[in-house]
Write a protein that holds these residues in place. Structure first.
Motif, PDB file in Angstrom:
ATOM      1  N   LYS A 542      24.668 -26.319  54.991  1.00 29.85           N
ATOM      2  CA  LYS A 542      25.502 -25.447  54.331  1.00 29.85           C
ATOM      3  C   LYS A 542      25.240 -26.036  53.101  1.00 29.85           C
ATOM      4  O   LYS A 542      25.531 -27.295  53.168  1.00 29.85           O
ATOM      5  N   LYS A 549      28.562 -19.919  48.793  1.00 33.89           N
ATOM      6  CA  LYS A 549      27.710 -20.788  49.395  1.00 33.89           C
ATOM      7  C   LYS A 549      26.813 -19.333  49.845  1.00 33.89           C
ATOM      8  O   LYS A 549      25.732 -19.323  49.568  1.00 33.89           O
ATOM      9  N   SER A 550      26.709 -18.102  50.246  1.00 36.43           N
ATOM     10  CA  SER A 550      26.318 -17.341  51.037  1.00 36.43           C
ATOM     11  C   SER A 550      25.592 -16.431  49.497  1.00 36.43           C
ATOM     12  O   SER A 550      24.286 -16.068  49.604  1.00 36.43           O
ATOM     13  N   ASP A 551      26.017 -16.009  48.900  1.00 40.12           N
ATOM     14  CA  ASP A 551      25.888 -15.386  47.617  1.00 40.12           C
ATOM     15  C   ASP A 551      25.154 -16.166  47.009  1.00 40.12           C
ATOM     16  O   ASP A 551      24.183 -15.743  46.269  1.00 40.12           O
ATOM     17  N   ALA A 552      24.889 -17.774  46.749  1.00 39.90           N
ATOM     18  CA  ALA A 552      23.903 -18.674  46.468  1.00 39.90           C
ATOM     19  C   ALA A 552      23.285 -19.259  47.397  1.00 39.90           C
ATOM     20  O   ALA A 552      21.973 -18.954  46.367  1.00 39.90           O
ATOM     21  N   GLY A 553      22.665 -18.340  48.385  1.00 39.54           N
ATOM     22  CA  GLY A 553      22.126 -19.123  48.826  1.00 39.54           C
ATOM     23  C   GLY A 553      22.281 -20.376  49.784  1.00 39.54           C
ATOM     24  O   GLY A 553      21.396 -21.280  49.660  1.00 39.54           O
ATOM     25  N   GLY A 554      23.425 -20.940  49.400  1.00 40.97           N
ATOM     26  CA  GLY A 554      23.191 -22.383  50.171  1.00 40.97           C
ATOM     27  C   GLY A 554      23.946 -22.281  51.466  1.00 40.97           C
ATOM     28  O   GLY A 554      24.580 -23.185  51.741  1.00 40.97           O
ATOM     29  N   ALA A 556      22.077 -21.545  55.533  1.00 41.99           N
ATOM     30  CA  ALA A 556      21.312 -20.963  55.799  1.00 41.99           C
ATOM     31  C   ALA A 556      21.885 -21.281  57.601  1.00 41.99           C
ATOM     32  O   ALA A 556      22.093 -22.200  57.769  1.00 41.99           O
ATOM     33  N   ASP A 571      13.675 -27.071  51.207  1.00 47.33           N
ATOM     34  CA  ASP A 571      14.066 -25.899  49.686  1.00 47.33           C
ATOM     35  C   ASP A 571      15.217 -25.902  49.280  1.00 47.33           C
ATOM     36  O   ASP A 571      15.638 -25.395  48.206  1.00 47.33           O
ATOM     37  N   MET A 572      16.422 -25.777  50.314  1.00 45.31           N
ATOM     38  CA  MET A 572      17.441 -25.045  49.268  1.00 45.31           C
ATOM     39  C   MET A 572      18.339 -26.388  48.182  1.00 45.31           C
ATOM     40  O   MET A 572      19.030 -26.092  47.368  1.00 45.31           O
ATOM     41  N   ARG A 575      16.666 -26.075  45.042  1.00 51.08           N
ATOM     42  CA  ARG A 575      17.151 -25.166  44.028  1.00 51.08           C
ATOM     43  C   ARG A 575      18.387 -25.378  43.756  1.00 51.08           C
ATOM     44  O   ARG A 575      18.919 -24.280  42.247  1.00 51.08           O
TER      45      ARG A 575
END
Length: 705
Positions: A542, A549-554, A556, A571-572, A575
């Motif tokens: 996270k 966090k989920s909406d921002a791609g934060g 996995a 990757d995170m 970004r």
């Protein structure tokens, strides 16, 4: 023991400052009312010009009266209010009613003046209602200090609106309702709504307390006072649809509105919350009538299929249950009804009442006697046979389920026989109710007919509208009827939370017994690999310091090993560039349901909890419930089982039921933590994963005030 308001409601003497002969001035209306009972206590009229007012000698000042005055009403221009208050205190006033406006409602300067006046009044040991109020009245002590008359009765009306009080009085009259007291709340500079609720609870002549409030002051204190009143409290509140005036930094803040907060407080305190003056009158009429119960199993009884179907829908809309009656009850009903009569629920006479009016009474008797019936809603034509002397009161009713219509010979003899039979049935219904007291409410097309008046005189609420009858019955079967509500007490404040970061909040909740998966905060790849050695995968990564966090791609999920974890971090970080991350053991999501539990600190009611369906769809589905925090586990379980999606908790499509008790225990701990930290504006666990074998918190956040 609350404040002593004896001087306010039963003073030894009264003075009206600003009394006037000018009908356009409020001092004229109050003085006219004050003189309605001159023999009860001395009434002094004060006008700075002296002379006469309303045919009586007026004193130019309070001091000129020459004797102490216990209660003083002040209706003068704003510039002279403070001086009038000082004069009242100097002449021994123990209570002051401030009609004058132009204080807190006028802005900061007016608020400062108001606070200074209230401080002087309290320092003198007196009490002040208002300012910016419209007076008070007490029918039990013949104290009339408002512009309107209030018919005597058992309702204490506490209102921030004078016009609304007048409407409630007009609506109450057809139901035979009257008022023990009326108080216009005004700005509540000194005497508050809470003070008045507590005093009305002690007032023997008050059977119910009706409140219209726009500002609760200390809302939790109001809820406590209402819960402890020992008599019904009915609240009509304005502004329910407006969102709370605070920044929503979580799902909880986004989903919580002032309407939710007020409704939650009312549920916990056993207060009947209503939305219109008409609904308030309906509920007051119900609560002043027959017996109450905590059961909600309702038998709908009709003489026409249409009325029965509509009434059944209305009952369920009002929160009542309309179950099919059991075999024994149906057998007993068939013994008194026609073969074609419906006995399942709704129960339908199918035209039998036309031939035998006493069938109404026989059916009511069987329903009241049935153990599986908690309450009865009778609906339809009853009252029409006696609506006029030998007539139908203006026309015929439509057909019933059995094909009968109520059109018939309108001759005086025939009409008189049916009318007399119906009135005998009404008296029999009253006798059955006295012998087997249960909530009974009637909807009639002829609510003012002689037969319905017989029922009303026996304590049976009668209404013209089906929805009103159903709402009344719901009030008579409210949860509060089962006993004194248990309002949650706030715990002692804990040491303030300093670390509002994700892991700081986790640590706070973990210390209270809230379970979390193993986790470690990291800032670089070395820390990430160290975390991977501490506990086994699969892992979750996270990005911290992100709201959603989920909406921002934060976030996995399901990272199988250290290599997958490292790749996801690179990757995170490329970004998002977050300053830190959380590496966590991946919880087993199989057979689990994601919930949310949050607490928002309301400026009036304190910590308010929200529980419901959680995860990424929380704000989309909005399947949540509210309660004052802290929430005991028993109450938390009630909230969860009352959700629209509660079936998910029981297991659907082959999935096992989840451990609701474990989830409720976590809710109790989370809400207790929030209640013990007054510096926390919002505390949220989302999702709270509940599985067949327990519950675990997967994410948490806090926002300070």
């Amino acid at each position: 023991m609350g404040r002593d308001l004896t001087a306010l409601f039963d003073p030894g003497s009264v003075a009206v400052v600003g009394a006037s002969d000018d009908p356009a001035k409020y001092g004229h209306a109050v003085a006219s009312q004050a003189l309605r009972a001159p023999g009860r206590r001395p009434v002094h009229l004060v006008n700075r010009r002296g002379g006469t007012v309303l045919g009586r000698t007026a004193a130019p000042s309070l001091a000129a009266i020459g004797e102490p005055v216990e209660l003083v009403v002040i209706s003068v221009p704003g510039a002279g209010f403070e001086a009038a208050v000082d004069d009242a205190l100097a002449c021994g006033a123990r209570a002051i009613v401030g009609i004058t406006a132009g204080f807190a409602e006028a802005g900061p300067e007016g608020l400062a003046r108001q606070r200074a006046v209230a401080a002087r009044v309290r320092a003198a040991g007196a009490v002040l209602v208002g300012p910016n109020c419209l007076g008070i009245a007490d029918n039990t002590t013949e104290l009339y200090l408002a512009s309107d008359r209030f018919a005597p009765g058992g309702v204490a009306l506490l209102s921030q609106s004078g016009n609304l009080a007048l409407e409630l009085q007009l609506r109450a009259a057809p139901h035979g309702l009257g008022f023990s007291r009326f108080v216009s709340l005004g700005n509540q500079a000194d005497v508050t709504l809470v003070d008045l609720v507590e005093d009305c609870a002690r007032h023997e002549a008050t059977a119910a307390i009706a409140v219209y409030a726009e500002d609760f002051g200390d809302g939790r204190a109001f809820a406590r006072a209402a819960a402890a009143a020992g008599k019904p409290v009915v609240l009509l509140s304005a502004g329910r649809g407006a969102a709370s005036a605070r920044s929503a930094q979580s799902h909880t803040g986004a989903l919580t509105t002032s309407a939710d907060v007020v409704a939650a407080a009312c549920r916990e305190a056993g207060v009947e919350l209503v939305h219109t003056p008409r609904e308030m009158t309906v509920v007051l009429a119900a609560l002043s009538a027959g017996p109450r119960t905590s059961g909600r199993r309702t038998a709908v009884f009709t003489d026409g299929g249409g009325h029965g179907a509509i009434a059944a829908d209305a009952a369920e809309d009002a929160g009542l249950d309309v179950p099919e009656l059991g075999a024994r009850a149906q057998e007993r009903l068939r013994a008194v009804l026609w073969e074609q009569s419906a006995v399942g629920n709704p129960v339908d006479l199918a035209g039998m009442g036309e031939q035998n009016p006493h069938s109404y009474a026989d059916t009511v008797a069987e329903l009241l006697a049935a153990d599986e019936v908690d309450a009865v809603l009778m609906t339809g034509y009853f009252g029409g046979y006696a609506a006029s002397d030998g007539g139908l009161g203006g026309g015929s009713a439509g057909g019933s389920a059995g094909g009968a219509d109520h059109s018939r010979d309108d001759s005086p003899d025939g009409g008189s026989a049916l009318a007399q039979g119906e009135q005998r049935a009404a008296r029999a219904i009253a006798a059955h109710l006295a012998a087997a007291p249960k909530p009974l409410v009637v909807q009639s097309m002829y609510p003012r007919s002689p037969s319905c008046r017989i029922l009303a005189a026996a304590g049976v609420p009668v209404f013209a509208a089906t929805e009103d009858a159903a709402r009344a019955l719901a009030a008579m079967t409210a949860r509060g009827a089962a006993g004194t509500p248990a309002l949650p007490a706030l715990p002692a404040p804990a040491a303030p939370l300093r670390n509002t970061g994700y892991h700081g909040v986790r640590a706070l909740l973990d210390s209270a017994g809230v379970p979390f998966p193993p986790a470690r905060e990291i800032t670089d790849e070395a820390g990430l690999l160290a975390a991977a050695r501490e506990f086994e995968g699969p892992y979750v990564l996270k990005a911290l310091h992100l709201l959603h966090k989920s909406d921002a791609g934060g976030v996995a999920l399901r990272l199988a090993d250290a290599d997958a974890l490292l790749a996801a971090h690179r990757d995170m970080h490329a970004r998002l560039g977050a300053p830190s991350y959380s590496v966590e053991a991946m919880a087993d999501l199989a057979d689990g349901v994601e919930l949310i539990v949050g607490v928002n600190r309301d400026p009036r009611f304190g910590p308010v909890a929200m529980v419901g369906l959680g995860g990424v769809l929380t704000e989309t589905l909005r399947d949540v419930a509210f309660a004052l925090a802290p929430v005991p586990a028993r109450r938390a379980e009630e909230l969860l089982r009352g959700l629209r999606t509660a079936a998910l908790l029981k297991g659907v499509r082959g999935r096992p039921a989840v451990d609701v008790a474990a989830a409720a225990a976590v809710i109790e701990r989370v809400t207790a933590v929030a209640a013990a930290h007054p510096e926390i504006a919002e505390l949220e666990v989302n999702p709270l994963l509940v599985r067949p074998d327990g519950a675990v918190a997967l994410d948490a956040r806090a926002v300070l005030l």
